[in-house]
Design an enzyme around this catalytic site. Structure first.
Site, short mmCIF file in Angstrom:
data_model
loop_
_atom_site.label_atom_id
_atom_site.label_comp_id
_atom_site.label_asym_id
_atom_site.label_seq_id
_atom_site.Cartn_x
_atom_site.Cartn_y
_atom_site.Cartn_z
N ASP A 145 0.93 -0.98 -0.37
CA ASP A 145 0.42 -0.23 -0.55
C ASP A 145 1.22 1.20 -0.06
OD1 ASP A 145 0.49 -0.55 2.67
OD2 ASP A 145 -0.48 0.80 3.09
N GLU A 146 0.40 2.12 -0.38
CA GLU A 146 0.93 3.98 -0.24
C GLU A 146 2.19 4.28 -0.83
OE1 GLU A 146 -2.40 4.85 2.91
OE2 GLU A 146 -0.13 3.84 4.01
N VAL A 147 2.46 3.33 -2.39
CA VAL A 147 4.05 3.47 -2.14
C VAL A 147 3.72 4.60 -3.26
CG1 VAL A 147 5.50 2.95 -3.78
CG2 VAL A 147 4.00 1.33 -2.58
#
Length: 589
Positions: free
Chosen positions: A323-325
């Protein structure tokens, strides 16, 4: 085989493979003070009182040897049930004080006696019967169904202080029970704050009390990497040398969970949320905060982690984050730029990073998980990553490369645009859930709009941990199949089966061992009921009926030595700075 319960009384049950008995009474039919949570799928309660005989014992049938798992449960719950009556005092209670004969023993039968660690969708069916005469009986398909039956029995037991006896006041009892969803989880983030093993075992006790069966252990994040992984320097990312989990520590938690019918699913988040990896292995990182997809050393270290997980954690599922790269960290790094240009000539860097490099990273990591016999779970970003809407027929991103057996975990409520979009499949978690199951993926549900339990009281804001304080009524209203706005209805039976269940998430930006369990419970029990019990028919009426049961559960958990909060939240609500008293009628516990 007979196992004596040193003053341990425990459940009655007769297993049915199908929970299709007479319809359940309304939830309001549960007497006040009985912490029956989650509500069984089918049950009937009477109004006769029976006591447990002073020589109450346990008889296990259907197994060639004693069940270590059941014996341990009898010991734990027996101490709870008889905690207020000593062995000597128990013989004082005379039959003349009761109109019915005592319950002499509990007869337990288990069809499948395997004590191997529980796996996804293990059969948890059980039947519990407490008649007006004779022994109580508990029958289950597996030892883990029997453990749930024991929890139900323990919720029905009360102490009669005047008679010096342990009683059940709702005889006859008939319960035919099974869960609505097979994944009923709680995520705990042990990266942002470290939690000792003893605290984790207490958490498992609270989870087991309400039949939650998955401990999603978020072991690493940007802030710390507390696990000692052999042949790596990763644990240099721990907060302190003393705040690490050894192989022995992990094994203690895994076994404690198994003994409570709980799976442990470990998560190592990657390629973002990885600053802690970079402390021990700077060579695999970009900007000290995200893993580098361009060097083989990155995948060598990841494989050592996965190999270690496969050796220590028996569960067939591993969570690999995703997630959230922030892809600008890749596109702005000279080494990764060269990699992107070489692998994807002529493709703009941002597109190459988003639709190609990220896809390649996920595919390589997933292949490592599969090679070590694990089914991979990812956060929904891996499913709905934006590629401008043209690279995928589903949502625009890398999803076509995801193996069909990937489990997608929902956690967003719509995050807007930017370097970590996570919004392309829909602005609401229900929309993403529907899109993922329609695409053929299994899903774990748990959006921050209702199931983030990361605030201790209503004094904390929505900053950090994803959400503010979630009232228990909002938790109780959670429903994976339906959403009012935007309108979502998952009605196809095949699509519904792909919703494995859900999780409450306990992120630790603002929590530590002193208040973590009190933050999660008893509100987590509201989610546990939604995931175990039948779908709500009249939510308003069922919420009203649940309140006294949840308050009674809080009293029961406190009696077990678990520091849980009031149903309404943390202790800050008192104007005198003293612990809040329950706002609802009932015992002041």
């Amino acid at each position: 085989m007979v196992v004596s319960l040193r003053l341990a009384a425990l459940c009655v049950v007769t297993l049915l493979s199908q929970c299709s008995a007479t319809p359940s009474p309304t939830p309001s039919a549960v007497p006040n003070g009985i912490p029956l949570v989650p509500l069984p799928r089918q049950f009937s309660l009477g109004s006769t009182t029976r006591r447990l005989a002073p020589a109450f014992n346990l008889t296990v049938t259907g197994g060639a040897s004693p069940s270590r798992t059941l014996s341990a449960a009898f010991e734990r719950l027996g101490q709870v049930i008889f905690s207020h009556i000593s062995k000597g005092d128990a013989t004082v209670a005379t039959q003349a004080q009761f109109s019915t004969p005592p319950i002499p023993n509990l007869e337990v039968s288990v069809t499948n006696t395997s004590e191997a660690a529980p796996q996804l969708c293990v059969d948890e069916t059980y039947t519990l019967t407490i008649p007006t005469d004779g022994p109580a009986t508990l029958s289950a398909a597996t030892v883990y169904g029997a453990l749930h039956g024991l929890q139900t029995f323990s919720q029905l037991v009360q102490t009669d202080y005047d008679a010096n006896a342990v009683i059940i006041s709702t005889v006859p009892v008939q319960v035919s029970d099974r869960p609505r969803f097979c994944h009923r989880g709680l995520l705990l983030d042990t990266s942002r704050h470290f939690y000792p093993v003893a605290t984790l075992v207490h958490l498992l006790d609270a989870m087991a009390a309400v039949k939650m069966n998955v401990f999603h252990w978020h072991l690493s994040d940007a802030t710390s990497f507390p696990v000692v992984v052999p042949n790596t320097n990763l644990s240099r990312g721990a907060y302190a040398p003393s705040q690490r989990y050894s192989r022995a520590d992990l094994a203690v938690v895994v076994e404690a969970a198994r003994l409570r019918a709980i799976r442990v699913v470990p998560e190592f988040d990657m390629p973002a949320h990885s600053s802690s990896w970079c402390i021990g292995h700077p060579e695999i990182c970009v900007n000290g905060s995200v893993l580098d997809p361009s060097v083989d050393a990155t995948y060598t270290v990841i494989e050592k982690v996965i190999e270690f997980v496969a050796d220590v954690f028996p569960d067939a599922v591993i969570h690999l984050g995703g997630d959230e790269v922030d892809l600008t960290l890749w596109t702005s790094n000279p080494r990764v730029q060269e990699y992107l240009k070489k692998e994807h000539p002529g493709v703009p860097l941002d597109v190459a990073a988003e639709t190609e490099a990220y896809s390649t990273f996920v595919s390589r990591v997933d292949a490592l998980g599969t090679a070590h016999g694990r089914r991979v779970t990812h956060w929904e970003d891996v499913f709905d990553w934006s590629g401008g809407g043209s690279a995928s027929s589903i949502c625009g991103g890398i999803t076509p490369s995801l193996p069909n057996d990937t489990i997608v975990q929902i956690f967003r409520a719509g995050m807007g645009s930017g370097p970590t979009p996570g919004h392309v499949c829909g602005s609401n978690a229900a929309v993403t859930t529907q899109t993922a199951v329609n695409a053929g993926y299994d899903v774990i549900w748990g959006p921050p709009a209702s199931w983030y339990l990361s605030c201790y009281s209503d004094h904390c804001s929505a900053s950090g941990g994803g959400a503010g304080f979630e009232p228990w009524e909002q938790v109780y209203a959670g429903e994976p199949f339906h959403n009012a706005d935007p309108k979502v209805d998952i009605t196809d039976p095949a699509a519904q089966r792909r919703v494995l269940g859900g999780e409450v998430t306990v992120w630790s930006e603002r929590l530590d061992p002193a208040i973590m369990i009190a933050t999660a419970f008893p509100r987590a029990a509201a989610a546990a009921e939604r995931l175990w019990s039948s779908a709500a028919v009249d939510l308003a009426a069922e919420t009203t009926a649940a309140r006294p049961r949840l308050n009674a559960l809080r009293c029961a958990l406190l009696d077990r030595g678990l520091s849980v909060s009031t149903l309404s939240g943390g202790n800050e609500a008192s104007p005198l700075g003293l612990p809040s008293r329950p706002q609802d009628p009932g015992p002041n516990c």
